[in-house]
Design a protein around this motif. Sequence first.
Motif, PDB file in Angstrom:
ATOM      1  N   UNK A 106      34.434   9.759  61.352  1.00 33.59           N
ATOM      2  CA  UNK A 106      34.234   9.070  60.080  1.00 33.59           C
ATOM      3  C   UNK A 106      35.527   9.134  59.279  1.00 33.59           C
ATOM      4  N   UNK A 107      36.005   7.989  58.852  1.00 31.91           N
ATOM      5  CA  UNK A 107      37.236   7.954  58.050  1.00 31.91           C
ATOM      6  C   UNK A 107      36.990   7.082  56.830  1.00 31.91           C
ATOM      7  N   UNK A 108      37.290   7.625  55.666  1.00 24.38           N
ATOM      8  CA  UNK A 108      36.998   6.894  54.439  1.00 24.38           C
ATOM      9  C   UNK A 108      38.230   6.882  53.539  1.00 24.38           C
ATOM     10  N   UNK A 109      38.610   5.700  53.084  1.00 19.36           N
ATOM     11  CA  UNK A 109      39.694   5.601  52.103  1.00 19.36           C
ATOM     12  C   UNK A 109      39.073   5.634  50.723  1.00 19.36           C
ATOM     13  N   UNK A 110      39.561   6.511  49.854  1.00 27.22           N
ATOM     14  CA  UNK A 110      38.985   6.602  48.510  1.00 27.22           C
ATOM     15  C   UNK A 110      40.007   7.027  47.480  1.00 27.22           C
ATOM     16  N   UNK A 111      39.623   6.933  46.209  1.00 21.96           N
ATOM     17  CA  UNK A 111      40.487   7.390  45.129  1.00 21.96           C
ATOM     18  C   UNK A 111      40.302   8.892  44.947  1.00 21.96           C
ATOM     19  N   UNK A 112      41.407   9.574  44.737  1.00 15.45           N
ATOM     20  CA  UNK A 112      41.365  11.031  44.583  1.00 15.45           C
ATOM     21  C   UNK A 112      42.244  11.441  43.405  1.00 15.45           C
TER      22      UNK A 112
END
Length: 571
Positions: free
Chosen positions: A103-109
Amino acid sequence: MTQRFPLVPAVFTVAISLATSSPVLAQDHDMHAGHNMDMPAMVGDSLVWRMPPMDMSMPMMPGMDTQEPIVAPFLPAAGMDVSMFPEARPFEIMDVEDGAMVHLEAGLVRRTIGDQTFVMMGYNGQYPGPVLRVKKNARVTVHFVNNIQMPTTVHWHGLRLDDYRFDGIPGISQPPVESGESFQYELNFPDEGLYWYHPHMREDVQQDLGLYGNMLVDPIEDDYYAPVNREVTLVLDDILMDSQGIIPYGDSAPTHALMGRFGNVMLVNGVTNYEMTVKKGEVVRFFLTNVANSRSFNVVFGGAPIKVVASDVSKYEREMPTGSVVISPAERYIVDVLFEDAGPVTVTNAVQAIDHFRGEFYPDVRTLAVINVEDGTPETDFSQEFREFRTNEDVIADIDAFRPFFDKEPDHRLELTVRVNNLPLPIMMMMEVDTLYVPPMEWNDAMPMMNWVSTGEQVEWILHDVDTGKESMEIDWSFKKDDVVKIRVFNSPRSFHPMNHPFHIHGQRFLVTHIDGVPNPNLVWKDTAIVPVGSTVDFLVHMSNPGKWMAHCHIAEHLHSGMMLPFEVTE
Ligand SMILES: [Cu+2]
């Protein structure tokens, strides 16, 4: 780095800088850092441009102080409370089995760099993204979810995928993954070594803000590499920031289209103060990746001896000693380093920077990381193995099949050049001065204001097919599977703004057989290689994988200013 100076009117700056060459000024790396100290980053809810800090004592030319990019400034989550976003964590190494689903997720951090906290981007909330560690020949499914506010894709850099539909190129191999949507990638790993993944849309924003991660492909044979005491991945990057935060990006097109966006703060594995501890006598294998938008690094490990083992897609024919490692954007190097003496070893980026306006080269040495070498003895002593330089008969035998093609005439010839339109007059005038000195490699941003103001709407970087006259995306090269193709690339020093370009070819591997007609004495399979200004580089490409692919410059701002071409390999 963030030393502040009083606000100095631009015209005075010019006069002072041109009239003196005092060592104080020459060492002033943040002369213009205070120019915008009173300018708010936000006016109401809207983001405004602020001038980037300068990398050196660059004179500001009359008329430049009022210029700003013609595109609107963009930062993700601008004006939002940073504390709303999850704090990013250092990367994890994920051991991925053959047949597994990741599972790979691009998100704001939320990220803190130095003493400032920003909204940035991350894969799985990590910086860099997780290292996917697999065995050679594994097949892995990646369920990717896009949780950033921009369309994105994932490109698996350097993997010779057997199915181009998972290569991550919007409009060629897949549709963009819109915000909130997902895409399933099927990956295969035919070659040992070090690879990386990153977006292939607005890399100048997304990759720069933290969307990158390594893939480590372990060999099947135990003795594929010499033994070492430990293995460490180091991801090299830079970021452009001032006291108010990250300098915004262009919303509809990149800024910094001329030279690419150089950062003023160096990052190793996402931090400014990377440290590790080893024991005296240890041999450490470093897996180096350059993910910077534009900067090429010259990495020095203090005075410790370095052995070059491998690069992008294979080991070298012969291991060799070196004093430093030159690594352009997207390239990888695997090097072994022996730490013989106790004490701190400072890892630096040591280059000859250029000041175009004074016509001066000056040494520019920045700390990247510190390695603390403790007294003691390693569990196993590999120093003897370190001092032996292996000849890799497996690599030599693999390349043997391609040697008959080394001296053939090129199948295609490219010239690298640039076209500009509607750049402000002061920039056009200054470029006349700038191009009096043409270094083969651009180690630093030698003209920060002009570079910042130039956008992808005004600058068109060109891959010119010398034989057909076609340019960039008009080019329609077609090959058959297993063709061995020579592409001769000439980086014209006579263009409006000559610059080095790291040239990347998707889905295949190539050998750099000649540079300026001189045969390369020690070969390695690559997917990315630098083309210095004025040089002619011969790429011998093994078209091993059918599909629709790309070749392009890996400076993010050049790619998004047109410097790419499509090609197809048929069965
Ligand atoms: Cu380029």
